[in-house]
Design a protein around this motif. Structure first.
Motif, PDB file in Angstrom:
ATOM      1  N   ASP A   1     101.454 130.894  -6.180  1.00 41.54           N
ATOM      2  CA  ASP A   1     102.797 130.657  -5.648  1.00 41.54           C
ATOM      3  C   ASP A   1     103.526 129.571  -6.437  1.00 41.54           C
ATOM      4  OD1 ASP A   1     101.014 128.800  -4.614  1.00 41.54           O
ATOM      5  OD2 ASP A   1     102.185 128.479  -2.783  1.00 41.54           O
ATOM      6  N   PHE A   2     102.762 128.651  -7.038  1.00 38.31           N
ATOM      7  CA  PHE A   2     103.368 127.664  -7.932  1.00 38.31           C
ATOM      8  C   PHE A   2     103.920 128.379  -9.160  1.00 38.31           C
ATOM      9  CE2 PHE A   2     103.643 124.621 -11.294  1.00 38.31           C
ATOM     10  CZ  PHE A   2     103.909 123.392 -10.702  1.00 38.31           C
TER      11      PHE A   2
ATOM     12  N   ASP B   1     106.381 109.597 -12.669  1.00 33.46           N
ATOM     13  CA  ASP B   1     106.268 110.099 -11.296  1.00 33.46           C
ATOM     14  C   ASP B   1     107.325 111.165 -11.048  1.00 33.46           C
ATOM     15  OD1 ASP B   1     105.841 110.590  -8.650  1.00 33.46           O
ATOM     16  OD2 ASP B   1     105.917 108.494  -8.020  1.00 33.46           O
ATOM     17  N   MET B   2     106.897 112.419 -11.042  1.00 29.84           N
ATOM     18  CA  MET B   2     107.815 113.540 -10.829  1.00 29.84           C
ATOM     19  C   MET B   2     108.473 113.489  -9.457  1.00 29.84           C
ATOM     20  SD  MET B   2     107.939 115.884 -13.365  1.00 29.84           S
ATOM     21  CE  MET B   2     107.996 117.554 -12.713  1.00 29.84           C
ATOM     22  N   LEU B   3     107.765 112.952  -8.470  1.00 28.74           N
ATOM     23  CA  LEU B   3     108.259 112.988  -7.094  1.00 28.74           C
ATOM     24  C   LEU B   3     109.510 112.139  -6.908  1.00 28.74           C
ATOM     25  CD1 LEU B   3     104.879 112.820  -5.132  1.00 28.74           C
ATOM     26  CD2 LEU B   3     106.142 114.818  -5.938  1.00 28.74           C
TER      27      LEU B   3
ATOM     28  N   ARG C   1     112.788 122.079  -8.976  1.00 30.63           N
ATOM     29  CA  ARG C   1     112.025 123.058  -8.199  1.00 30.63           C
ATOM     30  C   ARG C   1     111.159 122.350  -7.158  1.00 30.63           C
ATOM     31  NH1 ARG C   1     112.297 128.241 -10.799  1.00 30.63           N
ATOM     32  NH2 ARG C   1     114.292 128.150 -11.908  1.00 30.63           N
ATOM     33  N   ASP C   2     111.364 122.701  -5.869  1.00 36.73           N
ATOM     34  CA  ASP C   2     110.633 122.049  -4.778  1.00 36.73           C
ATOM     35  C   ASP C   2     109.134 122.317  -4.836  1.00 36.73           C
ATOM     36  OD1 ASP C   2     112.997 121.038  -3.812  1.00 36.73           O
ATOM     37  OD2 ASP C   2     113.334 122.696  -2.396  1.00 36.73           O
ATOM     38  N   ILE C   3     108.759 123.446  -5.455  1.00 35.68           N
ATOM     39  CA  ILE C   3     107.347 123.822  -5.493  1.00 35.68           C
ATOM     40  C   ILE C   3     106.513 122.769  -6.224  1.00 35.68           C
ATOM     41  CG2 ILE C   3     107.451 125.135  -7.668  1.00 35.68           C
ATOM     42  CD1 ILE C   3     105.606 126.290  -4.504  1.00 35.68           C
ATOM     43  N   VAL C   4     107.150 122.047  -7.177  1.00 34.46           N
ATOM     44  CA  VAL C   4     106.438 121.000  -7.920  1.00 34.46           C
ATOM     45  C   VAL C   4     106.070 119.856  -6.976  1.00 34.46           C
ATOM     46  CG1 VAL C   4     106.595 119.367  -9.829  1.00 34.46           C
ATOM     47  CG2 VAL C   4     107.643 121.637 -10.044  1.00 34.46           C
ATOM     48  N   SER C   5     107.012 119.492  -6.101  1.00 35.37           N
ATOM     49  CA  SER C   5     106.750 118.429  -5.118  1.00 35.37           C
ATOM     50  C   SER C   5     105.712 118.874  -4.101  1.00 35.37           C
ATOM     51  CB  SER C   5     108.043 118.052  -4.398  1.00 35.37           C
ATOM     52  OG  SER C   5     109.032 117.642  -5.308  1.00 35.37           O
ATOM     53  N   LYS C   6     105.759 120.147  -3.729  1.00 35.18           N
ATOM     54  CA  LYS C   6     104.832 120.679  -2.717  1.00 35.18           C
ATOM     55  C   LYS C   6     103.387 120.504  -3.146  1.00 35.18           C
ATOM     56  CE  LYS C   6     103.470 124.995  -0.454  1.00 35.18           C
ATOM     57  NZ  LYS C   6     103.751 126.443  -0.305  1.00 35.18           N
TER      58      LYS C   6
ATOM     59  N   ASN D   1     104.853 131.488  -9.431  1.00 31.97           N
ATOM     60  CA  ASN D   1     106.032 132.272  -9.055  1.00 31.97           C
ATOM     61  C   ASN D   1     107.268 131.402  -8.882  1.00 31.97           C
ATOM     62  OD1 ASN D   1     104.482 134.602  -9.053  1.00 31.97           O
ATOM     63  ND2 ASN D   1     103.974 134.431  -6.863  1.00 31.97           N
ATOM     64  N   GLY D   2     107.057 130.134  -8.534  1.00 33.92           N
ATOM     65  CA  GLY D   2     108.186 129.239  -8.305  1.00 33.92           C
ATOM     66  C   GLY D   2     108.789 128.649  -9.573  1.00 33.92           C
ATOM     67  N   VAL D   3     108.065 128.768 -10.695  1.00 32.43           N
ATOM     68  CA  VAL D   3     108.579 128.186 -11.939  1.00 32.43           C
ATOM     69  C   VAL D   3     108.501 129.189 -13.097  1.00 32.43           C
ATOM     70  CG1 VAL D   3     108.016 125.818 -11.289  1.00 32.43           C
ATOM     71  CG2 VAL D   3     106.301 127.194 -12.505  1.00 32.43           C
ATOM     72  N   ASP D   4     108.462 130.492 -12.775  1.00 29.34           N
ATOM     73  CA  ASP D   4     108.218 131.490 -13.825  1.00 29.34           C
ATOM     74  C   ASP D   4     109.377 131.630 -14.807  1.00 29.34           C
ATOM     75  OD1 ASP D   4     109.824 132.565 -11.869  1.00 29.34           O
ATOM     76  OD2 ASP D   4     109.010 134.583 -12.078  1.00 29.34           O
ATOM     77  N   ARG D   5     110.589 131.234 -14.377  1.00 28.02           N
ATOM     78  CA  ARG D   5     111.753 131.305 -15.262  1.00 28.02           C
ATOM     79  C   ARG D   5     112.612 130.055 -15.090  1.00 28.02           C
ATOM     80  NH1 ARG D   5     113.389 136.214 -17.524  1.00 28.02           N
ATOM     81  NH2 ARG D   5     111.988 137.940 -17.088  1.00 28.02           N
ATOM     82  N   LEU D   6     113.036 129.510 -16.219  1.00 23.28           N
ATOM     83  CA  LEU D   6     113.909 128.332 -16.200  1.00 23.28           C
ATOM     84  C   LEU D   6     114.992 128.523 -17.252  1.00 23.28           C
ATOM     85  CD1 LEU D   6     111.218 125.478 -16.183  1.00 23.28           C
ATOM     86  CD2 LEU D   6     112.601 126.183 -14.226  1.00 23.28           C
ATOM     87  N   GLY D   7     116.195 128.117 -16.905  1.00 19.98           N
ATOM     88  CA  GLY D   7     117.261 128.149 -17.889  1.00 19.98           C
ATOM     89  C   GLY D   7     117.148 126.973 -18.849  1.00 19.98           C
ATOM     90  N   THR D   8     117.654 127.133 -20.055  1.00 19.74           N
ATOM     91  CA  THR D   8     117.685 126.012 -20.994  1.00 19.74           C
ATOM     92  C   THR D   8     118.550 124.902 -20.410  1.00 19.74           C
ATOM     93  OG1 THR D   8     117.497 127.548 -22.839  1.00 19.74           O
ATOM     94  CG2 THR D   8     118.218 125.325 -23.362  1.00 19.74           C
TER      95      THR D   8
END
Length: 274
Positions: A53-54, A82-84, A91-96, A56-63
């Motif tokens: 699920d991580f 510290d990313m948090l 993307r919230d999935i990174v914090s999750k 899927n949450g970051v599979d595409r990013l714009g430049t």
């Protein structure tokens, strides 16, 4: 890492080996590897130690989107303690999943960014300048390997297209009702199709041992020389033109003939007759 990425030109193998080495040498918890596509969008191409699920949450990013997008845009390595607490996180999935300290480097070759490599920790960690420089060097190695793999894929695609085109032409050449034959500049017949054999009365094998002089009368040979001279000097000729062929049984075949030069590396090496 250099040895790993140079052992294959298959992109998936290159990326899989590279990301495993990067995690190992950096003693990191996780890693993400993005590639830039033709639309300048970052596509997640490989990853290590992150759940589906991580992914899927970051599979595409714009430049320019998020930290990886900014690195792809700037071409410069970035260290985030510290990313948090970083406002550039999109993307919230990174914090999750609690990804904390990360280093992101561009995958560069010949001054062009091909993607990004992100290694990270699930706890706060200080990455030394030497570690960031090392990962940047690894990123350059991967970038060169990606460039080589893409060039290889392009060459394979071109080769396949040429094979397909060649097969289609071969099928057309062999099955068309029009007589087609090729000759070199001295008149030696290099290739002929079944229709040419039927028209001349000779078998294909026989034709390939012959010179066009064998099937032309004196007048016809003179016409052939005139056509050859004009084609070699770039003069216009009216096509098709009438030509007389002496068949194997001695009879005369009147044909409407089109003749075109065959070029290899821009140089005329023979003629195609239809």
């Amino acid at each position: 890492v250099s040895n790993t990425v140079s052992q294959s030109l298959e992109l998936s193998q290159v990326l899989s080996g590279a990301i495993e080495n990067a995690v190992s040498v950096m003693k990191a918890d996780m890693a993400l590897l993005f590639l830039l596509d033709d639309r300048s969008e970052l596509i997640l191409a490989d990853y290590c130690n992150v759940p589906s699920d991580f992914v899927n949450g970051v599979d595409r990013l714009g430049t320019g989107e998020g930290l990886n997008g900014l690195v792809a845009q700037s071409g410069k390595a970035t260290y985030v303690p510290d990313m948090l607490t970083d406002p550039r996180l999109t993307r919230d999935i990174v914090s999750k999943y609690g990804v904390r300290s990360v280093v992101i480097v561009p995958l560069s070759a010949k001054g062009k960014v091909n993607g990004t490599l992100c290694v990270g920790m699930f706890s706060a960690r200080q990455f030394l300048r030497e570690e960031i420089d090392l990962l940047t060097t690894i990123g350059n190695q991967i970038g060169i390997a990606i460039e080589n793999a893409r060039l290889y894929q392009q060459q394979q695609k071109i080769a396949e297209e040429l094979r397909t085109s060649e097969e289609k032409y071969r099928e057309l050449f062999e099955n068309t009702h029009d007589a087609i034959w090729f000759q070199d500049l001295e008149g030696r017949i290099l290739n002929a199709n079944a229709a040419a054999a039927t028209m001349s009365g000779y078998g294909i094998g026989e034709l390939l041992t012959m010179n066009v002089k064998s099937v032309l009368s004196a007048d016809s040979l003179e016409l052939a020389r005139s056509v050859k001279k004009k084609l070699l000097t770039g003069q216009p000729i009216d096509q098709p033109y009438e030509q007389h062929i002496i068949r194997k049984d001695g009879s005369n075949a009147v044909v409407q003939l089109s003749t075109n030069p065959v070029r290899v590396n821009g140089k005329i090496t023979g003629f195609q007759h239809i």
